[in-house]
Design a protein around this motif. Sequence first.
Motif, PDB file in Angstrom:
ATOM      1  N   ALA A   1      20.407   3.698  20.357  1.00 16.38           N
ATOM      2  CA  ALA A   1      21.380   3.040  19.268  1.00 16.38           C
ATOM      3  C   ALA A   1      22.638   2.511  20.193  1.00 16.38           C
ATOM      4  O   ALA A   1      23.044   1.285  19.976  1.00 16.38           O
ATOM      5  N   ILE A   2      23.225   3.466  20.933  1.00 16.66           N
ATOM      6  CA  ILE A   2      24.382   3.073  21.643  1.00 16.66           C
ATOM      7  C   ILE A   2      23.944   2.187  22.700  1.00 16.66           C
ATOM      8  O   ILE A   2      24.806   1.134  23.036  1.00 16.66           O
ATOM      9  N   ALA A   3      22.885   2.086  23.282  1.00 14.21           N
ATOM     10  CA  ALA A   3      22.469   1.121  24.219  1.00 14.21           C
ATOM     11  C   ALA A   3      22.253   0.008  23.781  1.00 14.21           C
ATOM     12  O   ALA A   3      22.640  -1.310  24.279  1.00 14.21           O
ATOM     13  N   ILE A   4      21.584  -0.354  22.554  1.00 15.68           N
ATOM     14  CA  ILE A   4      21.326  -1.495  21.923  1.00 15.68           C
ATOM     15  C   ILE A   4      22.786  -1.915  21.447  1.00 15.68           C
ATOM     16  O   ILE A   4      22.735  -3.390  21.590  1.00 15.68           O
ATOM     17  N   PHE A   5      23.594  -1.597  20.800  1.00 19.78           N
ATOM     18  CA  PHE A   5      24.733  -1.787  20.664  1.00 19.78           C
ATOM     19  C   PHE A   5      25.670  -2.439  21.577  1.00 19.78           C
ATOM     20  O   PHE A   5      26.162  -3.665  21.604  1.00 19.78           O
ATOM     21  N   LEU A   6      25.426  -1.917  22.924  1.00 16.78           N
ATOM     22  CA  LEU A   6      26.196  -2.530  24.002  1.00 16.78           C
ATOM     23  C   LEU A   6      25.627  -3.727  24.429  1.00 16.78           C
ATOM     24  O   LEU A   6      26.040  -4.866  24.936  1.00 16.78           O
TER      25      LEU A   6
END
Length: 514
Positions: free
Chosen positions: A84-89
């Motif tokens: 989720a963090i990676a997609i957000f970035l």
Amino acid sequence: MTQPVRFTHREIMVTMSGLVIAMLLAMLDNMIVAPALPTIVGDLHGLNHLAWVTTGYVLASTVATPIWGKLGDLLGRRVTFLSAIAIFLVGSALCGMSQNMGELIAFRAVQGLGAGGLMVGVMSVLADIVPPRERGKYQGVMMAVMPVAMIGGPLVGGFITDNLNWRWAFYVNLPLGVVALAVCWFVLAKLPRGAGKARIDWLGAGLLSLWITALVLITTWGGNEYAWGSPQILGLLALTVAAFAAFVVVERRSAEPIMPLSVFANRNFALAGALSLIVGFAMFGGITLLPQFQQYVQGASATNSGLLLMPMMISAMVVSLAGGQLITRTGRYRALPIAGTVLMTAGLALFATMDTGTSRFTTGLFMAVLGAGMGCLMQTTMLIAQNSSPVTTIGAATGAATFLRNMGGSLGVSLLSTIYTNHLLDSLAGTTGGAATSAGSAAGMTPAMLRALPEPVRQAFAAAVTSGIGAAFMWGAIAAAAGVVVALFIKHVPLRGFADAPKPEVAAAELQTA
């Protein structure tokens, strides 16, 4: 079956360090973007699409939330949280590179997909490692991040807009996100793996996306792009009803439903979910529209409009912290949602009374009232929802509750922004004719452009903005008033600890009787 993870106090605090950074990442985004919205919309000539800058983000987050919750139950919190963090970035970087409103809205949706996993991941991990009876004091520590996000976010967003470029309102997420990835990689290592191989209910997810999107399009386009009785709106209404009915049928038959409908059989969960929807409606709508009034009517810069949001943010933070401590000490929570809905209704109604002469001090008092209502409700509704669910479905239950809050946000932003825009344009047409558009159309109006126009035009535009704000918040107050009735029906159910957590089969049965 996965059992609750027992962490020592030190292990909980270490784990929470990663959660705090991730929560800061998610909370900062909307806070930073809000003061920049008037400039973004003016720069990209998109007043009619104002709602979608926020709605695209919130809608994607809404649809993705129950999927992330289910993935966390099946695959484990760590891998889903990091994803989720990676997609957000990725979404943040793309937003900063947007060249038009269409691109910005699409990339905000990508950002929202990741954000849905951030919030449900934080809440689910916390639910895994801390029992409800003790969660209040740890949530108090977690909520210590709110001053940074709620006060620092608008200030950073305003400073970026005034001194750099609004695109940095998105790029600023990147360094913090890298830190969040690194920290969470290590601190979440002890969390257990998921229940087994993931079997995602993609049909249910697709139907969920379909009826939610159609519903938001109705609230966005109705009375604006198309008449309420037009074939387009009636067609979307039919699509919403049909897709929702199909979604219910699919979820009842699915072995691994994306949103287990059984959680709604619990009365308190259903009521807490309804309150979550109302909180989202008021919170996202208020944060989106208030900077419009502050910058166009009160003449605040983007930086100052961030400062002027402080009464609401500080009030929400203080009340939320105090409420968490009260719940931990007494184990009682029923009074908080009742008080919260009353305060929220009062705050929204007060905003509806504003005119072009309303002072910043008066606006600040109104914000404090609304913030106090939000503080009573934000963590309490989630706590009630989690306490009403078996420990084996905490992720799905958290996802469902977060979904309802985000759905309220989607509907709030789209409906209130549409009301605001329609009243603004109608007021301009009735008072100034083409005067305002001679120097720049309303759709492309930025606060800086407005300050350069003649005084009569500035006054007319300010009056139009005030008319739109008043109408939008009045409807928000009416929706919040329904929350008072909902809150009165909540029953007090003792908060459980790990020692008295029900076994999976017992907890499932309790869902039908609580």
